[in-house]
Scaffold this motif. Sequence first.
Motif, mmCIF file in Angstrom:
data_model
loop_
_atom_site.group_PDB
_atom_site.id
_atom_site.type_symbol
_atom_site.label_atom_id
_atom_site.label_comp_id
_atom_site.label_asym_id
_atom_site.label_seq_id
_atom_site.Cartn_x
_atom_site.Cartn_y
_atom_site.Cartn_z
ATOM 1 N N TRP A 1 26.738 64.473 26.240
ATOM 2 C CA TRP A 1 27.689 65.170 26.844
ATOM 3 C C TRP A 1 28.865 65.052 25.786
ATOM 4 C CZ3 TRP A 1 32.707 63.332 28.688
ATOM 5 C CH2 TRP A 1 33.327 64.364 29.197
ATOM 6 N N GLY A 2 29.304 63.967 25.334
ATOM 7 C CA GLY A 2 30.481 63.884 24.382
ATOM 8 C C GLY A 2 30.125 64.674 23.024
ATOM 9 N N VAL B 1 31.450 68.129 24.122
ATOM 10 C CA VAL B 1 32.939 68.303 24.401
ATOM 11 C C VAL B 1 33.740 68.175 23.218
ATOM 12 C CG1 VAL B 1 34.626 67.287 25.797
ATOM 13 C CG2 VAL B 1 32.528 67.417 26.723
ATOM 14 N N ALA B 2 33.467 67.078 22.179
ATOM 15 C CA ALA B 2 34.368 66.800 21.159
ATOM 16 C C ALA B 2 34.077 68.043 19.907
ATOM 17 C CB ALA B 2 34.200 65.554 20.572
ATOM 18 N N LYS B 3 35.299 68.892 19.756
ATOM 19 C CA LYS B 3 34.931 70.016 18.969
ATOM 20 C C LYS B 3 35.264 69.993 17.498
ATOM 21 C CE LYS B 3 33.781 72.527 22.438
ATOM 22 N NZ LYS B 3 32.243 72.877 22.496
ATOM 23 N N THR B 4 36.433 68.459 17.284
ATOM 24 C CA THR B 4 36.684 68.401 15.881
ATOM 25 C C THR B 4 36.610 67.201 15.602
ATOM 26 O OG1 THR B 4 38.994 67.980 16.671
ATOM 27 C CG2 THR B 4 38.459 70.440 16.266
ATOM 28 N N ARG B 5 36.851 66.574 14.557
ATOM 29 C CA ARG B 5 36.854 65.107 13.930
ATOM 30 C C ARG B 5 38.017 64.336 14.716
ATOM 31 N NH1 ARG B 5 37.480 61.815 9.450
ATOM 32 N NH2 ARG B 5 35.680 61.050 8.623
ATOM 33 N N SER C 1 28.260 52.158 21.275
ATOM 34 C CA SER C 1 26.797 52.755 21.701
ATOM 35 C C SER C 1 26.891 54.321 22.088
ATOM 36 C CB SER C 1 26.031 51.752 22.608
ATOM 37 O OG SER C 1 26.121 50.207 22.206
ATOM 38 N N VAL C 2 28.079 54.458 22.763
ATOM 39 C CA VAL C 2 28.045 55.776 23.655
ATOM 40 C C VAL C 2 28.671 56.655 22.510
ATOM 41 C CG1 VAL C 2 29.434 56.978 25.219
ATOM 42 C CG2 VAL C 2 28.048 54.845 25.880
ATOM 43 N N MET C 3 29.526 56.303 21.531
ATOM 44 C CA MET C 3 30.307 57.360 21.011
ATOM 45 C C MET C 3 29.739 57.536 19.479
ATOM 46 S SD MET C 3 32.570 58.534 23.061
ATOM 47 C CE MET C 3 33.299 59.643 21.810
ATOM 48 N N ARG C 4 28.976 56.612 18.939
ATOM 49 C CA ARG C 4 28.728 56.671 17.656
ATOM 50 C C ARG C 4 27.956 57.937 17.544
ATOM 51 N NH1 ARG C 4 25.873 52.328 17.696
ATOM 52 N NH2 ARG C 4 23.689 52.804 17.507
ATOM 53 N N MET D 1 24.466 61.342 33.692
ATOM 54 C CA MET D 1 25.798 60.994 33.641
ATOM 55 C C MET D 1 26.403 59.999 34.639
ATOM 56 S SD MET D 1 27.927 61.938 30.952
ATOM 57 C CE MET D 1 29.541 62.472 31.744
ATOM 58 N N ALA D 2 25.695 60.573 36.030
ATOM 59 C CA ALA D 2 26.006 59.838 37.070
ATOM 60 C C ALA D 2 25.547 58.339 37.026
ATOM 61 C CB ALA D 2 25.242 60.597 38.241
#
Length: 516
Positions: A91-92, A95-99, A126-129, A255-256
């Motif tokens: 999901w991330g 959502v994240a469109k730019t650096r 772990s999640v954001m890498r 996600m839940a």
Amino acid sequence: MEGTIFSLIPPIVTIAIILITKRLFLALGIGIAIGTLLYNQWNVIDSFVNVYHIMADVLIGDGKVLLFVVLIGILSSLLYLSGGIYAFSEWGVKVAKTRVQAQMATMLIGFFTWFDDAFSCLFRGSVMRSVTDKYQVSHSKLSYLIHSTSAPIALLIPISGLAAFITSIIAGVLTDTEITSYQALEAFLLAIPTNYYTITTIILVFIVAYFGINVGQMRRDEERAVSEDILFDTKRGKVPGSEDTKLPTRNDGKMADLLFPVLTLIIVTVISAIWIGRSSAEGPITAFDVLINTDIILSLVYGAIAADLVILTRLLMKKTSGEHLKISTLAGIKTTLPSVIILFLALVTAKVISSLGVGNYLATLIDGNLQLAWLPVIFFVFAAFISYSIGSTLGTAGLMIPIGAEIVATIDVTFLIPVIGAVLAGTVFGEHTSPLSDTTILASIGSSVHPIDHMVTQLPYAMLSSVSSIFGFIVLGFTQNIVIGLITAILVMVVGAYLFKMRLNKSQTLTGEIAK
């Protein structure tokens, strides 16, 4: 031996053993043994009895903190097993469109994982890498963003595991020193604005991410990531400890599976804290009265139990195998054991130090020989040195807060809050720069980067926040005004960040693409 130069032997021996052997558990154990032998005039039998009673008191009075740490370890492993972490990562990416947005999201999530700094480091890495990899953010930059918004955030929010531990330390020293001017949680809350390092660090990390201020090796790592799509230094080999993260995980995670347990932890903790606070207070009460009278540690335990039950229920509903549940639960317990032992030994050490009157002796040296105005900055420097040496915020706080409380109780109790804030600031700085820190390792593993690369790239920013804090504590000491000291620290930090940026602009080594 109490209140004499001999009372310094246990903490000095403890620190010396740590510096020589790098073995924290051994050093704390020997320090406790020497301290109780000194207290009991070298009577071995009395010393054993004394240690037994101290440990029993710690287990009875602070066992809730140890239980919470274990419950959080189990929660993190079960979240990984559920596949919820992977679903959140997917999901991330959308959502994240730019650096810059990817970096900002990494830091902002720290405000939702405040309850445990170690969990925050490993979880967010772990999640954001996968999100930051898409925008070619180097792994060393990711580890800096995560590490600098883990313990600092946990120490600014009173309902966190780290805050609960510090509050329990403060409660013990207030009782031991017979300081009645404050209650434990009240003292912790009042000390938050004096924790200059954590405040300047959080502000600085957002400035660095937004303006693309990359200095030293961080600059080289970021340039390599953008130009060559090489996100970490492959010359150093495999990231140490990376194999430990290979736990079973479901491929149908939602996600839940992540959000429900985390929200349960937050909601149950807050409701429990309010209920306990209202039940303990009498007559008309304010929100601050509720915080003062509540039991944050017990509330966190209730929240963690509820969160574990929620994720376990979801896993059972999906017919997750019992073997996978067993492996993940045991892995969660295993990863928390070092922290539990450190917590226990730190609490015991605090009581031993208090019984020897270390603070009283140091107070006699300071009184008449040193201006009290220098106390905050001195405790910041000492706490930073010890924290760097042992790599533990918890162990350092357990050593330094009792000493500081005994000194101010003897000389001037009005310095209690600044000293607590300075100790906490110093412990986080030392932890951020120490190769022995558990969060340094976890942030590196979560971000998939070698720990030495993380430490080297984070060091310039940590040094800037520490220098800013030193100026702030000096101003605080001489003005006795917390706000003026904080403003000074922030201004020095902003000027330093500006100078970093100007130097980058002159060298023209970063492309405009990196800052986008």
